[in-house]
Design an enzyme around this catalytic site. Structure first.
Site, PDB file in Angstrom:
ATOM      1  N   ASP A   1     -72.418  37.518  35.016  1.00  0.00           N
ATOM      2  CA  ASP A   1     -72.004  37.591  36.423  1.00  0.00           C
ATOM      3  C   ASP A   1     -70.507  37.819  36.628  1.00  0.00           C
ATOM      4  O   ASP A   1     -70.087  38.333  37.659  1.00  0.00           O
ATOM      5  CB  ASP A   1     -72.404  36.286  37.149  1.00  0.00           C
ATOM      6  CG  ASP A   1     -71.896  35.044  36.435  1.00  0.00           C
ATOM      7  OD1 ASP A   1     -71.194  35.184  35.423  1.00  0.00           O
ATOM      8  OD2 ASP A   1     -72.198  33.923  36.900  1.00  0.00           O
ATOM      9  N   HIS A   2     -69.690  37.460  35.644  1.00  0.00           N
ATOM     10  CA  HIS A   2     -68.244  37.520  35.857  1.00  0.00           C
ATOM     11  C   HIS A   2     -67.631  38.882  35.538  1.00  0.00           C
ATOM     12  O   HIS A   2     -66.496  39.134  35.907  1.00  0.00           O
ATOM     13  CB  HIS A   2     -67.529  36.463  35.007  1.00  0.00           C
ATOM     14  CG  HIS A   2     -67.591  35.087  35.581  1.00  0.00           C
ATOM     15  ND1 HIS A   2     -68.764  34.402  35.764  1.00  0.00           N
ATOM     16  CD2 HIS A   2     -66.609  34.252  36.004  1.00  0.00           C
ATOM     17  CE1 HIS A   2     -68.506  33.216  36.282  1.00  0.00           C
ATOM     18  NE2 HIS A   2     -67.205  33.094  36.441  1.00  0.00           N
TER      19      HIS A   2
ATOM     20  N   ASP B   1     -68.620  26.349  32.985  1.00  0.00           N
ATOM     21  CA  ASP B   1     -68.037  26.856  34.216  1.00  0.00           C
ATOM     22  C   ASP B   1     -67.839  25.650  35.116  1.00  0.00           C
ATOM     23  O   ASP B   1     -68.718  24.800  35.225  1.00  0.00           O
ATOM     24  CB  ASP B   1     -68.978  27.859  34.895  1.00  0.00           C
ATOM     25  CG  ASP B   1     -68.279  28.584  36.023  1.00  0.00           C
ATOM     26  OD1 ASP B   1     -67.888  29.746  35.843  1.00  0.00           O
ATOM     27  OD2 ASP B   1     -68.086  27.967  37.099  1.00  0.00           O
TER      28      ASP B   1
ATOM     29  N   ARG C   1     -62.176  28.894  45.690  1.00  0.00           N
ATOM     30  CA  ARG C   1     -60.774  28.815  45.259  1.00  0.00           C
ATOM     31  C   ARG C   1     -59.939  29.887  45.933  1.00  0.00           C
ATOM     32  O   ARG C   1     -60.419  30.993  46.164  1.00  0.00           O
ATOM     33  CB  ARG C   1     -60.680  29.033  43.748  1.00  0.00           C
ATOM     34  CG  ARG C   1     -61.326  27.921  43.014  1.00  0.00           C
ATOM     35  CD  ARG C   1     -60.944  27.867  41.559  1.00  0.00           C
ATOM     36  NE  ARG C   1     -61.516  26.639  41.068  1.00  0.00           N
ATOM     37  CZ  ARG C   1     -62.163  26.513  39.926  1.00  0.00           C
ATOM     38  NH1 ARG C   1     -62.259  27.527  39.112  1.00  0.00           N
ATOM     39  NH2 ARG C   1     -62.662  25.348  39.584  1.00  0.00           N
TER      40      ARG C   1
ATOM     41  N   SER D   1     -60.513  26.123  36.540  1.00  0.00           N
ATOM     42  CA  SER D   1     -61.604  26.607  35.704  1.00  0.00           C
ATOM     43  C   SER D   1     -61.862  25.775  34.452  1.00  0.00           C
ATOM     44  O   SER D   1     -61.027  24.986  34.015  1.00  0.00           O
ATOM     45  CB  SER D   1     -61.277  28.037  35.299  1.00  0.00           C
ATOM     46  OG  SER D   1     -61.974  28.415  34.170  1.00  0.00           O
TER      47      SER D   1
ATOM     48  N   ARG E   1     -62.366  27.384  31.675  1.00  0.00           N
ATOM     49  CA  ARG E   1     -62.109  28.331  30.576  1.00  0.00           C
ATOM     50  C   ARG E   1     -61.273  27.687  29.466  1.00  0.00           C
ATOM     51  O   ARG E   1     -60.143  27.269  29.675  1.00  0.00           O
ATOM     52  CB  ARG E   1     -61.452  29.605  31.117  1.00  0.00           C
ATOM     53  CG  ARG E   1     -60.102  29.424  31.743  1.00  0.00           C
ATOM     54  CD  ARG E   1     -59.653  30.675  32.496  1.00  0.00           C
ATOM     55  NE  ARG E   1     -60.362  30.812  33.756  1.00  0.00           N
ATOM     56  CZ  ARG E   1     -59.853  31.372  34.859  1.00  0.00           C
ATOM     57  NH1 ARG E   1     -58.630  31.856  34.848  1.00  0.00           N
ATOM     58  NH2 ARG E   1     -60.553  31.443  35.959  1.00  0.00           N
TER      59      ARG E   1
HETATM   60  C1  MIC Z   1     -63.777  30.282  38.259  1.00  0.00           C
HETATM   61  O1  MIC Z   1     -64.385  30.116  39.310  1.00  0.00           O
HETATM   62  O2  MIC Z   1     -62.566  30.087  38.147  1.00  0.00           O
HETATM   63  C2  MIC Z   1     -64.550  30.733  37.038  1.00  0.00           C
HETATM   64  C3  MIC Z   1     -64.117  32.100  36.710  1.00  0.00           C
HETATM   65  O3  MIC Z   1     -65.924  30.769  37.326  1.00  0.00           O
HETATM   66  C4  MIC Z   1     -64.261  29.748  35.916  1.00  0.00           C
HETATM   67  C5  MIC Z   1     -64.834  30.123  34.619  1.00  0.00           C
HETATM   68  C6  MIC Z   1     -64.050  31.116  33.853  1.00  0.00           C
HETATM   69  O4  MIC Z   1     -62.835  31.122  33.885  1.00  0.00           O
HETATM   70  O5  MIC Z   1     -64.691  31.894  33.144  1.00  0.00           O
HETATM   71  C7  MIC Z   1     -64.656  28.306  36.210  1.00  0.00           C
HETATM   72  O6  MIC Z   1     -64.697  27.920  37.338  1.00  0.00           O
HETATM   73  O7  MIC Z   1     -64.849  27.526  35.264  1.00  0.00           O
HETATM   74 FE1  SF4 Z   2     -68.128  33.141  39.997  1.00  0.00          FE
HETATM   75 FE2  SF4 Z   2     -66.560  31.010  39.622  1.00  0.00          FE
HETATM   76 FE3  SF4 Z   2     -66.414  32.474  41.853  1.00  0.00          FE
HETATM   77 FE4  SF4 Z   2     -68.509  31.009  41.442  1.00  0.00          FE
HETATM   78  S1  SF4 Z   2     -66.423  30.261  41.708  1.00  0.00           S
HETATM   79  S2  SF4 Z   2     -68.504  33.101  42.179  1.00  0.00           S
HETATM   80  S3  SF4 Z   2     -68.763  31.151  39.240  1.00  0.00           S
HETATM   81  S4  SF4 Z   2     -65.911  33.127  39.789  1.00  0.00           S
END
Ligand code: MIC
Ligand code: SF4
Length: 815
Positions: free
Chosen positions: A95-96, A160, A448, A643, A645
């Protein structure tokens, strides 16, 4: 297809007994969070009344979920674990990695060709090791999990931070780094500090313009981005039971933005309705039978102050719609005050784009309510002023809303429907003109809104709101517009008012989907070969990190003293960098490029202590590495917010940073640092942050006697000859100290060995120096693997490794 029925059945059969035992030991009525936690203790974990915010506890989660951007690193690590199959049901969701540009169809075709190598890798690893694989276009991990896997009373972890979304269906679902996921997939216990508990009592009922999103926007305003750290937030009360299950999901989802370990709700009719609507009537039936165990004991909600560490009460009947931002999700402004605040703070009033959807807000209810506003555009002779986009959370939702005419309604207001993926939420948005870096405003229903997150433009003022409010603001094109009181001038010059949104909690005709995008794993994956092209710039097999050299650290340089907010987006940016998530060396070129240097207030410009010149952060760090010099990163409050990550921890580790010294950490990031063998330290005296100068040199003392609750000492050598000593606290327990000593948790667990079935350029070095903790711990870790071996699911290699770990530990104990 209903997943996990047997697993859920077994758990529900065991739950009453486990909870009864726990109640005896704890000796008081239990909250829902405690019931779930206590009924998921690892078999080797002794049952006792755990200290909230104190005890480290070993858990056995029911399942694991991973998304494509984090799964690459998690699975690269898992492949080193020598297991033939995952020990618990696990899934991967693509999805990312899909850039939102033209629209769903074309964008998906592009992603499938651009990221083919990564998707093929994830698909074949899933196939080999027994993971469910959700193809690109199937949907966003958290929505797909809610629709298919989440169940009341369950416990899951996911790579995640918004894994917490599944709390909407009464789970304890927790975001973790990949190394944690590897533990659980390998059948090891998963460790977590027993959380504190925050109770949120919801009275009244949502109405008019207010939606579930406003609950969490309000809570974020109260608790701030770090107020939930180390805590589970449990919602209850008439306001909770009267809202939809997906609304609960939204609230839990954005609990990540207050740093909460997770959030959850007790099982109720809304969850039953949702389970039935998503084809899981059997799960609902089973849940109904153990209902009283899937919510708190009645005494708890009657006298919450006695059972929670903190209680917040919100009256939904009085709650106003909120707009949170810019640049931080906890800056909460009720809609009636936005005009005033915008004028005071210089927020651009013109709304350029309204974006709805994402994992946070793309339920049928959300979309139908937003569509009820879009319909009014034509009916009231209006014209939508801003651009408008939709990212559906899953193919099931997309298919159903198309069938029910909502996409058509949105198209009529000029909307663009992006793929069922993260897209603009994570900077995968080819926004035209973003490179001009102009000051502008966007509003979205994501979670976010950190600087640069959505479109890479640091001057984009992003505000978070409910999909309904986003739609209204996009129609008005004005951030100061309050749909509750204000009117708009239509094409005929008349003043018109938008009617409050209306919609359906669930589709009247039921959900439908043609191809949900799921691929089940092969029955026998042993013959499947996972290939990593040694010349690839997207994937790189992992080399174990070096173990600790056995002495204190000396003469470390300061890489950066980060000023203010330093989220994982600042430490390891997403957007275009997402494509390197499977290649540690390449992604390391984004290390801290978003952080602000305290000394020159610049981004990605730090002093190279060897030359005195300013350069980009990764370049300076690579220079230190080349010179064999370690370094230290200094940071502010809530460092690593956001995140899950683990790249934000692995990159500094890979490039030779030795310690991160900050005022405070966000939970997942702190664990990720520990797991990757870094020193995660906090100033014992926060004011010591001010003592750090740009050209300081540091020693870290006390490592040879590194032990739990014993602070370390940092010696600061200033360039004027002055030497200062400061105290650094840490939260390492014994086991975690072994991770540091071994170089990483993976090393410490003796998992790093040549990878079975993986074609890779160089064989990974076996971690000869890995020192398992005490015999007890090693045997404890080894046990589940032994059990699995009996079931003939683990290959010889794993058996051998188990013996090796136990033998080494025994030897060490003798010494
Ligand atoms: C996000 O919302 O910041 C992400 C991208 O989903 C991250 C995961 C990632 O950095 O791959 C998260 O929330 O953990
Ligand atoms: Fe994707 Fe993270 Fe955004 Fe949700 S918050 S849509 S998992 S990047």
């Amino acid at each position: 297809m209903v997943f996990d029925l047997d697993m859920i059945k077994k758990l529900y059969a065991a739950i009453p007994g486990r909870i009864a035992k726990a109640r005896k030991v704890v000796n008081k009525p239990l909250t829902l969070s405690e019931k779930i936690l206590y009924s998921h203790l690892h078999s080797d974990q002794k049952l006792e009344a755990f200290g909230r915010g104190k005890s480290y506890v070993d858990f056995a989660p029911d399942r694991v979920a991973m998304q494509d951007a984090t799964a690459q690193m998690a699975l690269l690590q898992f492949m080193s674990a020598g297991r033939a199959k995952v020990a618990v049901p696990s899934t991967v969701h693509c999805d990312h990695l899909i850039v939102a540009k033209v629209g769903a169809k074309d964008d998906l075709v592009n992603a499938n060709s651009e990221s083919k190598e990564v998707f093929d890798f994830l698909s074949s690893v899933s196939n080999k090791y027994g993971l469910g694989f959700w193809k690109p276009g199937a949907g966003i991990i958290h929505q797909v999990v809610l629709e298919n896997y989440a169940f009341p009373g369950g416990m899951m972890i996911g790579t995640d931070s918004h894994t917490v979304n599944a709390g909407g269906l009464g789970m304890v679902a927790i975001g973790v780094g990949g190394a944690d996921a590897v533990d659980v997939m390998a059948g090891m216990p998963w460790e977590l500090k027993f959380p504190k508990l925050i109770g949120v009592k919801l009275t009244g009922k949502l109405n008019g313009w207010t939606s579930a999103k406003d609950v969490i926007l309000k809570v974020a305003g109260i608790l701030t981005v770090k107020g939930g750290t180390g805590a589970i937030v449990e919602y209850f009360g008439e306001g909770a039971t009267s809202m939809s299950c997906t609304g609960k999901g939204t609230i839990c989802n954005m609990g990540a933005e207050i740093g909460a370990t997770t959030s959850t709700f007790g099982y109720d009719n809304s969850m039953e309705r949702y389970l039935i609507a998503t084809g899981r009537a059997e799960v609902a039936k089973m849940a109904n039978k153990v209902k009283e165990h899937l919510t708190a004991d009645p005494e708890v909600y009657k006298n919450p102050e006695q059972y929670f560490d903190q209680v917040i009460e919100i009256n939904l009947s009085e709650l106003e719609p909120h707009l949170n931002g810019p640049f931080t999700p906890d800056l909460a402004t009720p809609i009636s005050k936005v005009k005033e605040e915008a004028a005071k703070n210089g927020w651009p009033l013109k709304v350029e784009v309204g974006l709805i959807g994402s994992c946070t807000n793309s339920s049928y209810e959300d979309i139908s309510r937003a569509a009820s506003l879009a319909k009014q555009v034509a009916n009231k002779g209006l014209k939508t002023k801003a651009m408008f986009t939709i990212t559906p959370g899953s193919e099931q939702v997309r298919y159903t809303i198309e069938r029910d005419g909502f996409i058509d309604t949105f198209n009529k207001i000029g909307a663009k429907v992006f793929a069922n993926a993260c897209g603009p939420c994570i900077g995968m948005w080819a926004r035209v003109g973003a490179d001009r870096k102009e000051k502008n405003t966007i509003v979205h229903s994501f979670n976010r809104n950190f600087q640069s997150r959505n479109d890479g433009n640091p001057n984009t003022y992003a505000f978070v709101a409910s999909p309904e409010l986003v739609t209204a603001l996009a129609i008005a094109g004005d951030l100061g517009f309050n749909p509750l009181t204000d009117t708009l001038i239509n094409e005929q010059g008349q003043q018109v008012k938008l009617d409050p949104p209306t919609g359906d909690e669930l589709p009247k005709k039921g959900f439908d989907v043609k191809d949900p995008g799921y691929q089940g794993p092969a029955k026998d994956g042993s013959k499947i070969e996972v290939k990593i092209d040694p010349g690839s710039d997207r994937l790189q097999a992992l080399e174990p990190f070096k173990p600790w050299e056995g002495k204190d650290l000396a003469r470390l340089r300061l890489l950066i003293k980060a000023k203010g907010k330093c989220t994982t987006d600042h430490i390891s940016m997403a957007g275009k960098w997402l494509k390197y998530r499977g290649h540690l060396d390449n992604i390391s070129n984004n290390l801290l490029i978003g952080a602000t240097n305290f000394f020159n207030e610049a981004i990605n410009s730090v002093r190279n202590g060897l030359t005195g010149q300013y350069d980009e952060v990764p370049k300076v760090q690579r220079a230190y590495k080349a010179a064999g010099i370690g370094s230290i990163v200094v940071g502010d409050e809530n460092y690593g917010e956001g995140s899950s990550r683990e790249h934000a921890a692995m990159e500094p580790r890979h490039l030779g940073v030795r310690a991160i010294l900050v005022k405070s950490f966000a939970r997942i990031h702190e664990t990720n640092l520990k797991k990757q063998g870094m020193l995660a330290l906090t100033f014992a005296n926060k004011a010591d942050y001010d003592k750090i100068r740009e050209d300081d040199i540091f020693d870290v003392k006390g490592l040879t006697t590194f032990s739990p609750e014993k602070p370390l000492t940092i010696v600061i050598h200033h360039s004027d000859g002055k030497i200062e000593e400061i105290t650094a606290n840490h939260t390492y327990n014994k086991n975690q100290i072994e991770w540091f000593k071994a170089g990483s948790a993976l090393n410490a667990m003796g998992k790093s060995r040549p990878k079975p079935g993986v074609a890779k350029p160089k064989a990974a070095k076996p971690v000869a120096k890995a020192k398992p903790a005490a015999k007890k711990k090693a045997v404890k870790k080894a046990k589940p693997a032994k059990k699995a071996a009996k079931k003939k699911v683990v290959k010889k290699a794993a058996k051998k490794a188990v013996k090796k770990v136990a033998k080494k530990a025994a030897k060490k104990k003798k010494k």
